[in-house]
Motif scaffolding. Structure first.
Motif, mmCIF file in Angstrom:
data_model
loop_
_atom_site.group_PDB
_atom_site.id
_atom_site.type_symbol
_atom_site.label_atom_id
_atom_site.label_comp_id
_atom_site.label_asym_id
_atom_site.label_seq_id
_atom_site.Cartn_x
_atom_site.Cartn_y
_atom_site.Cartn_z
ATOM 1 N N SER A 121 2.620 -9.628 -0.344
ATOM 2 C CA SER A 121 1.878 -8.530 -0.962
ATOM 3 C C SER A 121 0.390 -8.855 -0.987
ATOM 4 C CB SER A 121 2.392 -8.288 -2.388
ATOM 5 O OG SER A 121 3.747 -7.906 -2.381
ATOM 6 N N ALA A 122 -0.413 -7.894 -1.413
ATOM 7 C CA ALA A 122 -1.863 -8.075 -1.444
ATOM 8 C C ALA A 122 -2.449 -7.265 -2.602
ATOM 9 C CB ALA A 122 -2.478 -7.644 -0.113
ATOM 10 N N TYR A 123 -3.765 -7.410 -2.799
ATOM 11 C CA TYR A 123 -4.471 -6.669 -3.839
ATOM 12 C C TYR A 123 -5.159 -5.454 -3.226
ATOM 13 C CZ TYR A 123 -3.671 -10.636 -6.918
ATOM 14 O OH TYR A 123 -3.075 -11.610 -7.669
ATOM 15 N N TYR A 124 -5.057 -4.334 -3.930
ATOM 16 C CA TYR A 124 -5.625 -3.064 -3.456
ATOM 17 C C TYR A 124 -6.366 -2.372 -4.597
ATOM 18 C CZ TYR A 124 -2.296 -3.526 0.423
ATOM 19 O OH TYR A 124 -1.584 -3.980 1.503
ATOM 20 N N LEU A 125 -7.361 -1.583 -4.230
ATOM 21 C CA LEU A 125 -7.928 -0.607 -5.157
ATOM 22 C C LEU A 125 -7.191 0.700 -4.884
ATOM 23 C CD1 LEU A 125 -10.092 0.161 -7.297
ATOM 24 C CD2 LEU A 125 -11.469 0.984 -5.380
ATOM 25 N N VAL A 126 -6.565 1.242 -5.912
ATOM 26 C CA VAL A 126 -5.751 2.444 -5.757
ATOM 27 C C VAL A 126 -6.415 3.595 -6.499
ATOM 28 C CG1 VAL A 126 -3.464 3.448 -6.092
ATOM 29 C CG2 VAL A 126 -3.685 1.009 -5.634
ATOM 30 N N THR A 127 -6.547 4.722 -5.812
ATOM 31 C CA THR A 127 -7.192 5.901 -6.389
ATOM 32 C C THR A 127 -6.337 7.127 -6.137
ATOM 33 O OG1 THR A 127 -9.321 4.928 -5.773
ATOM 34 C CG2 THR A 127 -9.328 7.218 -6.475
ATOM 35 N N PRO A 128 -6.071 7.941 -7.167
ATOM 36 C CA PRO A 128 -5.353 9.193 -6.900
ATOM 37 C C PRO A 128 -6.167 10.061 -5.951
ATOM 38 C CG PRO A 128 -6.302 9.209 -9.113
ATOM 39 C CD PRO A 128 -6.476 7.827 -8.582
ATOM 40 N N LYS A 129 -5.492 10.776 -5.069
ATOM 41 C CA LYS A 129 -6.197 11.529 -4.030
ATOM 42 C C LYS A 129 -7.179 12.542 -4.607
ATOM 43 C CE LYS A 129 -2.616 10.854 -0.545
ATOM 44 N NZ LYS A 129 -1.586 11.475 0.314
ATOM 45 N N TYR A 130 -6.857 13.085 -5.768
ATOM 46 C CA TYR A 130 -7.761 14.078 -6.354
ATOM 47 C C TYR A 130 -9.009 13.427 -6.957
ATOM 48 C CZ TYR A 130 -5.256 12.683 -10.633
ATOM 49 O OH TYR A 130 -4.680 11.961 -11.652
ATOM 50 N N ARG A 131 -9.066 12.077 -7.024
ATOM 51 C CA ARG A 131 -10.231 11.370 -7.538
ATOM 52 C C ARG A 131 -11.047 10.682 -6.428
ATOM 53 N NH1 ARG A 131 -10.719 13.391 -12.049
ATOM 54 N NH2 ARG A 131 -10.705 12.269 -14.031
ATOM 55 N N SER A 132 -10.566 10.762 -5.191
ATOM 56 C CA SER A 132 -11.186 9.977 -4.123
ATOM 57 C C SER A 132 -12.626 10.382 -3.841
ATOM 58 C CB SER A 132 -10.348 10.075 -2.841
ATOM 59 O OG SER A 132 -10.282 11.424 -2.391
ATOM 60 N N ALA A 133 -12.983 11.638 -4.111
ATOM 61 C CA ALA A 133 -14.347 12.104 -3.844
ATOM 62 C C ALA A 133 -15.275 11.950 -5.051
ATOM 63 C CB ALA A 133 -14.317 13.568 -3.406
ATOM 64 N N ALA A 143 0.846 -1.203 0.000
ATOM 65 C CA ALA A 143 0.000 0.000 0.000
ATOM 66 C C ALA A 143 0.876 1.246 0.000
ATOM 67 C CB ALA A 143 -0.923 -0.024 1.218
ATOM 68 N N ASP A 144 1.665 1.382 -1.059
ATOM 69 C CA ASP A 144 2.659 2.455 -1.079
ATOM 70 C C ASP A 144 2.684 3.212 -2.398
ATOM 71 O OD1 ASP A 144 3.659 0.444 -2.676
ATOM 72 O OD2 ASP A 144 5.565 0.219 -1.598
ATOM 73 N N TRP A 145 1.552 3.252 -3.114
ATOM 74 C CA TRP A 145 1.497 3.950 -4.410
ATOM 75 C C TRP A 145 1.565 5.456 -4.141
ATOM 76 C CZ3 TRP A 145 -0.931 1.184 -8.960
ATOM 77 C CH2 TRP A 145 -0.838 1.940 -10.126
ATOM 78 N N PRO A 146 2.572 6.162 -4.676
ATOM 79 C CA PRO A 146 2.737 7.600 -4.392
ATOM 80 C C PRO A 146 1.516 8.421 -4.818
ATOM 81 C CG PRO A 146 4.715 6.705 -5.422
ATOM 82 C CD PRO A 146 3.653 5.642 -5.538
ATOM 83 N N GLY A 147 1.096 9.326 -3.943
ATOM 84 C CA GLY A 147 0.019 10.252 -4.259
ATOM 85 C C GLY A 147 -1.348 9.621 -4.406
ATOM 86 N N ALA A 148 -1.516 8.410 -3.841
ATOM 87 C CA ALA A 148 -2.786 7.711 -4.026
ATOM 88 C C ALA A 148 -3.264 7.102 -2.714
ATOM 89 C CB ALA A 148 -2.642 6.615 -5.083
ATOM 90 N N GLU A 149 -4.561 6.817 -2.672
ATOM 91 C CA GLU A 149 -5.157 6.110 -1.542
ATOM 92 C C GLU A 149 -5.277 4.634 -1.909
ATOM 93 O OE1 GLU A 149 -8.860 7.916 -0.598
ATOM 94 O OE2 GLU A 149 -7.966 9.846 -0.008
#
Length: 301
Positions: free
Chosen positions: A268-280, A154-160
Motif C-alpha cells: 500500500s501507499a500514502y495518498y491525498l484523497v479528495t471527493p470529486k466535488y471538492r477537486s476544483a 487508490a480505490d476510495w469510492p467517489g474520490a480522486e
C-alpha cells in the motif's frame, strides 16, 4: 421555465430538508440541524415528494426510512448539494484563500505532515487549515472534510486519489532489547517479542516470508496507532515493524535502532484523497500541489 422543467428542479430548501433527514434518519434531527421545526421539515419533504411524484420515505409512528427511490435520490442529491456548496465557497472566498478541512492519519500527521506544514503556511497565509484525525476510510458525504490523507490503495469510492509516497518498513527496536536478546542478525527476530498494528496484523508474517523464514508471528502486543507502537519499542517491549519517517528523531538520538537489511516495501501507499466535488476548490488544489512536491522532496533529500 416550463411546468416540466420546474418539476425537475425542486427548491434547495426542499432538497436540503430531504438530504439532512435522509443522512440523519430522522425528521426531528434534521430539524435541529437546519434550525427548523419538525413540521417544517415534514412539509418540505412532502412537497418534494408531490413535486417529483415519488415516495421518498416510509413513515411509521416510530421512525422514517428511505424507500428504494429515496436511497437512489439521496446519493445524487448529496453530490449535487456538495457541488453547490463548493461553488458558493469558492466565489465568496478570495482566489488564494479560504478554509481547508483536512482529515489526517494521526502518526503520519504528527510525525511527517505537521513538521513540514510551516512552508505551506508561509506560502499561503490566507488559507486556514483545520485538522481532524481519522484511521479508517469514511464517507465524504457524511463528514465536513475537503480532503484526507489515506494509507492503502487508490480505490476510495467517489474520490480522486493523488499518490504521495510509498512505505518501506524496517524492524525497529531499543538497544536494551537488542542486548537482552543478543540481536545480531535477522534470524534473531524469531525469538523476540513482536509489536503489531491492529490494521496490519499480517505484516510480520509477510516480513518473515520475504526474508525466507517460517515463523508464527501472531504473538505480541497489538496497538491501534503507530505512535503507540513506537512508544512500546522505546520501552523495550518488543520489535516494531514500521517506517523510519515516524521515528527519525529517535533513530538519530540512538534511543531506537533498526536493521536496514530487513527492509520491506509495503503493497500500500500514502495518498491525498479528495471527493470529486471538492477537486476544483482552490485551497484543495493549492494544498495538493504543495504536498506532492513536499513528498517528492522528502525522499530526494
Amino acid at each position: 421555465m416550463t411546468m416540466n422543467q420546474r418539476r425537475l428542479l425542486p427548491s434547495t430548501s426542499m432538497l436540503s430538508a430531504f438530504e439532512s433527514a435522509a443522512r440523519l434518519g430522522s425528521f426531528s434531527r434534521a430539524a435541529n440541524e437546519l434550525n427548523l421545526t419538525q413540521g417544517a421539515i415534514s412539509r418540505q419533504i412532502r412537497a418534494l415528494e408531490e413535486q417529483i411524484g415519488l415516495t421518498l420515505f416510509e413513515r411509521t409512528p416510530q421512525n422514517v426510512t428511505l424507500t428504494h427511490a429515496g436511497q437512489q435520490y439521496r446519493k445524487e442529491i448529496t453530490t449535487a448539494l456538495n457541488i453547490i456548496r463548493t461553488a458558493t465557497l469558492n466565489i465568496i472566498t478570495n482566489a488564494e484563500g479560504g478554509e481547508l478541512r483536512l482529515a489526517i492519519l494521526p502518526t503520519f500527521g504528527t510525525k511527517w505532515l505537521i513538521p513540514q506544514i510551516s512552508s505551506f503556511i508561509e506560502k499561503n497565509p490566507d488559507i486556514n487549515i483545520s485538522f481532524k484525525s481519522h484511521i479508517a476510510p469514511f464517507d465524504f458525504n457524511n463528514e465536513n472534510v475537503d480532503a484526507a490523507i489515506h494509507y492503502g490503495q487508490a480505490d476510495w469510492p467517489g474520490a480522486e486519489c493523488t499518490f504521495l509516497m510509498e512505505e518501506t518498513v524496517y524492524p525497529i527496536f531499543s538497544p536494551a532489547l537488542a542486548d537482552r536478546y543478543n540481536i545480531t542478525c535477522l534470524e534473531d527476530f524469531k525469538k523476540t517479542p513482536l509489536l503489531h498494528l491492529s490494521t496490519r496484523q499480517n505484516h510480520w508474517t509477510k516480513w518473515f516470508a520475504l526474508n525466507g523464514m517460517e515463523q508464527d508471528a501472531s504473538h505480541g502486543l497489538i496497538f491501534e496507532q503507530f505512535s503507540a507502537v513506537a512508544q512500546a519499542a522505546l520501552a523495550g517491549l518488543g520489535v516494531a515493524l514500521m517506517p523510519k519517517l515516524f521515528v527519525e528523531n529517535e533513530l538519530k538520538n540512538g534511543v531506537l535502532t533498526s536493521f536496514d537489511l530487513g527492509e520491506c516495501k509495503s503493497s500500500s501507499a500514502y495518498y491525498l484523497v479528495t471527493p470529486k466535488y471538492r477537486s476544483a476548490y482552490t485551497p484543495v488544489q493549492t494544498f495538493r500541489k504543495w504536498i506532492v512536491e513536499s513528498a517528492k522532496g522528502y525522499y530526494l533529500s
